[in-house]
Design an enzyme around this catalytic site. Structure first.
Site, PDB file in Angstrom:
ATOM      1  N   LYS A 194      -7.287   1.114  -2.683  1.00 34.68           N
ATOM      2  CA  LYS A 194      -6.879   0.668  -1.340  1.00 34.68           C
ATOM      3  C   LYS A 194      -7.047   1.796  -0.327  1.00 34.68           C
ATOM      4  O   LYS A 194      -7.432   1.560   0.830  1.00 34.68           O
ATOM      5  CB  LYS A 194      -5.429   0.191  -1.359  1.00 34.68           C
ATOM      6  CG  LYS A 194      -4.896  -0.254   0.010  1.00 34.68           C
ATOM      7  CD  LYS A 194      -5.708  -1.395   0.619  1.00 34.68           C
ATOM      8  CE  LYS A 194      -5.218  -1.764   2.038  1.00 34.68           C
ATOM      9  NZ  LYS A 194      -3.903  -2.398   2.034  1.00 34.68           N
TER      10      LYS A 194
ATOM     11  N   LYS B  16       0.577   4.675   8.472  1.00 33.86           N
ATOM     12  CA  LYS B  16       1.154   5.020   7.171  1.00 33.86           C
ATOM     13  C   LYS B  16       0.077   5.134   6.094  1.00 33.86           C
ATOM     14  O   LYS B  16       0.032   6.103   5.342  1.00 33.86           O
ATOM     15  CB  LYS B  16       2.192   3.961   6.782  1.00 33.86           C
ATOM     16  CG  LYS B  16       2.827   4.148   5.403  1.00 33.86           C
ATOM     17  CD  LYS B  16       2.187   3.257   4.323  1.00 33.86           C
ATOM     18  CE  LYS B  16       2.411   1.785   4.598  1.00 33.86           C
ATOM     19  NZ  LYS B  16       1.873   0.923   3.505  1.00 33.86           N
TER      20      LYS B  16
ATOM     21  N   THR C  47       0.868  -1.175   0.000  1.00 30.36           N
ATOM     22  CA  THR C  47       0.000   0.000   0.000  1.00 30.36           C
ATOM     23  C   THR C  47       0.902   1.221   0.000  1.00 30.36           C
ATOM     24  O   THR C  47       1.659   1.449   0.934  1.00 30.36           O
ATOM     25  CB  THR C  47      -0.919   0.020   1.223  1.00 30.36           C
ATOM     26  OG1 THR C  47      -1.730  -1.158   1.214  1.00 30.36           O
ATOM     27  CG2 THR C  47      -1.816   1.255   1.200  1.00 30.36           C
TER      28      THR C  47
END
Length: 290
Positions: A175, A243, A100
């Site tokens: 995502k 993150k 990701t």
């Protein structure tokens, strides 16, 4: 044309990557392997994977390369530079970044790879450690249709909901949509458990009622029981969720989109990390509500 004789190079064997690689081995694929800590990949090496001493060595000897690393900076270091994938993969190699990461970085990788006749997809996943082990991950891909078609048999080994969302970067954007949806949901799950306990209910029994109703979600059915059991082992690390949410928030701000739920969740998870829970699973958020 890819086949079962094609050699798959895997870079990164963390919580997700290790199970995904094992599934590929069990499906009959030959695996080249490189990761920063060789010891963490020992089970895969014992199962027949071939160790490569560098990214460059792996890139030069693999037909397909799958990367599953931690942060955008890790992606950059793996893909670029004299020892990186772009400079060392053979023309015609298929490369799939399942980290990701930033949509803009995915587009840049695609552009640089295209100059070398290297076929690239960005294809982050969702489903946590359970989905990785069971081969039931959701895979969100960005790139060219013909590349997606070639790689699909590999995707079908590690996932069951596999969709090409658009051109390069579309997988990463999808995502981030996924992570935005989870962010607020995790707060709701924690508040619901706290409420159930405070009102004198048996929270496990409450979950039996509400997980199959309109409140149902992966977080409620899979992570809430771990919260109640005090199981905070990482199916997905707090630090990696921070993150992901940071990237999502930055991307939303670039588009002029307000995401207050995402902002609140990021704030809470940063507080959790400051309390020493960086390497815990995301379900550790419940600790802020106890």
């Amino acid at each position: 044309m890819l086949s079962k004789q094609s050699i798959i190079g895997v870079i990164g064997t963390g919580v997700m990557g290790k199970s995904m690689t094992l599934n590929l081995q069990n499906a009959g694929y030959s695996i080249n392997l490189y990761t920063r800590t060789k010891e963490k990949a020992q089970d895969l090496l014992d199962n027949g994977a071939v160790w490569k001493d560098s990214v460059a060595d792996l890139a030069q000897t693999s037909d397909v390369i799958i990367t599953m690393v931690g942060y955008p900076s890790d992606v950059e270091s793996v893909y670029f530079g004299e020892e990186g994938i772009i400079e060392n993969a053979r023309p015609g190699t298929y490369v799939v970044d399942m980290t990701t990461s930033k949509p803009a970085l995915a587009i840049y990788i695609y552009q640089k790879a295209e100059e070398k006749n290297i076929h690239v997809l960005d294809a982050p996943v969702s489903g946590g450690d359970v989905g990785a082990k069971n081969g039931t991950l959701a895979i969100m891909a960005g790139g060219e249709q013909h590349v997606f078609n070639e790689v699909s048999p590999i995707f079908d080994v590690v996932g069951e909901n596999v969709i090409l969302q658009g051109k390069a970067g579309a997988g990463q954007h999808t995502k981030l949509v996924n992570q935005i949806a989870i962010a607020s949901n995790m707060i709701g799950v924690c508040e619901a458990i706290a409420y159930a306990k405070k009102s004198g209910l048996d929270p496990s029994r409450v979950l039996d009622s509400i997980t199959t109703g309109a409140a149902g979600s992966f977080s409620l059915s899979k992570l809430a029981p771990r919260m109640l059991a005090g199981d905070f082992e990482p199916g997905f690390y707090v630090k990696h969720f921070i993150k992901d949410m940071t990237i999502a928030l930055e991307s939303a701000q670039e588009m002029g989109l307000s995401t207050p739920g995402l902002s609140l969740s990021l704030e809470l998870y940063k507080e959790l990390a400051e309390k020493g829970e960086n390497d815990s699973g995301t379900q550790a958020l419940i600790k802020l509500f106890q």
